[in-house]
Design an enzyme around this catalytic site. Structure first.
Site, short mmCIF file in Angstrom:
data_model
loop_
_atom_site.label_atom_id
_atom_site.label_comp_id
_atom_site.label_asym_id
_atom_site.label_seq_id
_atom_site.Cartn_x
_atom_site.Cartn_y
_atom_site.Cartn_z
N ILE A 257 0.96 -1.18 -0.05
CA ILE A 257 -0.05 0.15 0.01
C ILE A 257 1.11 1.33 -0.15
CG2 ILE A 257 -1.54 1.37 1.35
CD1 ILE A 257 -2.83 -1.30 2.28
N ASN B 34 -3.84 0.19 -11.55
CA ASN B 34 -3.92 -1.01 -10.32
C ASN B 34 -4.72 -1.86 -10.95
OD1 ASN B 34 -3.23 -2.46 -8.22
ND2 ASN B 34 -5.01 -1.70 -7.36
N HIS C 158 -7.05 -5.30 -9.79
CA HIS C 158 -7.44 -5.82 -8.41
C HIS C 158 -8.40 -6.88 -8.84
CE1 HIS C 158 -8.28 -5.77 -4.11
NE2 HIS C 158 -9.63 -5.91 -4.51
N VAL D 266 -6.96 3.17 -0.69
CA VAL D 266 -6.72 1.80 -1.19
C VAL D 266 -7.97 1.35 -2.02
CG1 VAL D 266 -6.11 -0.59 -0.70
CG2 VAL D 266 -5.31 1.26 0.66
N ASP D 267 -7.36 0.91 -3.37
CA ASP D 267 -8.29 0.15 -4.24
C ASP D 267 -9.79 0.99 -4.57
OD1 ASP D 267 -6.67 -1.81 -4.49
OD2 ASP D 267 -7.77 -3.02 -2.86
N GLU E 72 -7.63 -11.07 -16.36
CA GLU E 72 -6.75 -9.82 -16.01
C GLU E 72 -5.78 -9.55 -17.29
OE1 GLU E 72 -6.10 -9.72 -11.34
OE2 GLU E 72 -4.94 -10.76 -12.33
C1 GRF Z 1 -3.23 -10.45 -9.77
O1 GRF Z 1 -4.37 -11.48 -9.34
C2 GRF Z 1 -3.80 -9.18 -9.30
O2 GRF Z 1 -5.05 -8.86 -9.18
C3 GRF Z 1 -3.35 -9.22 -7.77
O3 GRF Z 1 -2.13 -9.99 -7.62
C4 GRF Z 1 -2.24 -10.88 -8.89
C5 GRF Z 1 -0.87 -10.67 -9.75
O4 GRF Z 1 -0.76 -11.72 -10.56
N1 GRF Z 1 -3.33 -8.06 -7.24
P1 GRF Z 1 0.60 -11.78 -11.27
O5 GRF Z 1 1.77 -11.57 -10.44
O6 GRF Z 1 0.42 -11.00 -12.54
O7 GRF Z 1 0.50 -13.25 -11.92
#
Ligand code: GRF
Length: 218
Positions: free
Chosen positions: A113, A128, A130, A165-166, A195
């Site tokens: 953080i 970021n 999440h 945060v977030d 992601e």
């Molecule tokens: C992801 O799930 C992200 O959302 C979280 O940490 C993870 C990172 O994954 N904060 P990686 O290191 O990119 O594989």
């Protein structure tokens, strides 16, 4: 992208923006670095005009570090244990980023953080990722929080970073249903896949906004 489960991504962004010169980014990561790898791959295949100038990690054992080494990406290990206090640790990161002429700071699995001082040093230039549908389940162990809550839908979010945060305005989200067969591993896997879709597109969108004088939503 794995089609074995149904998901929704919003907004729909089908193509990356073109950046000439390439968008200069720094990655902050603490862990495995699969999101970082996705960005390396897109950059190497010339599918996405990004220049990954540097990886900063706070964990000398992190998988992301090996990925940087393997791909000849500059990296710097900046660990809290090497500094007298958190402010000096953050100052080192701020100075390193400033020295590298960066346009966008990407937190891709960054598990620290950061203070308002840090966030304000790169105001409207940090994003970021999440692993929840924000504003639900901020902070640590977001996937576990969703399961404990009995959530029927979960996903991931990319947002501009604000001192709280977030928080900060959302750029993209991806969502899917949690089935009775799901567990923390299967959900984590789906979240990672999503992601890898939304982080690059969010970088594209954030870069476009920044190159066009983005001053935030306030
Ligand atoms: C992801 O799930 C992200 O959302 C979280 O940490 C993870 C990172 O994954 N904060 P990686 O290191 O990119 O594989």
């Amino acid at each position: 992208m794995d089609q074995s489960f149904n998901y929704l991504i919003s907004p729909e962004i089908s193509k990356f923006r073109n950046f000439s010169p390439k968008l200069k980014i720094v990655i902050l990561a603490s862990g495995e670095g699969s999101n970082f790898q996705k960005l390396i791959d897109l950059s190497n295949s010339n599918k996405f005009d990004i220049d990954i100038k540097l990886l900063i990690t706070n964990n000398s054992e992190a998988g992301c570090l090996l990925r940087a080494k393997k791909s000849n990406i500059s990296y710097k290990i900046i660990q809290t244990s090497d500094y007298d206090n958190k402010e000096y640790f953050e100052d080192e990161i701020i100075n390193t980023i400033k020295k590298n002429d960066i346009e966008l700071v990407v937190m891709a699995g960054w598990m620290k953080i950061m203070s308002s001082k840090f966030v304000n040093a790169f105001k409207n230039k940090i994003i970021n990722i999440h692993p929840s549908l924000l504003p639900s389940f901020k902070g640590n162990k977001a996937i576990k929080q969703a399961i404990t809550n009995g959530s029927k839908i979960t996903g991931c979010s990319v947002h501009f970073v604000e001192p709280e945060v977030d928080s900060g305005s959302l750029i993209m989200q991806a969502a899917f249903s949690i089935s009775d067969q799901d567990n923390i591993d299967s959900i984590s896997k789906k979240i990672h896949l999503l992601e890898h879709e939304i982080l690059p597109k969010s970088i594209s969108q954030a870069g476009y906004l920044i190159r066009n004088g983005f001053k935030g939503n306030d």
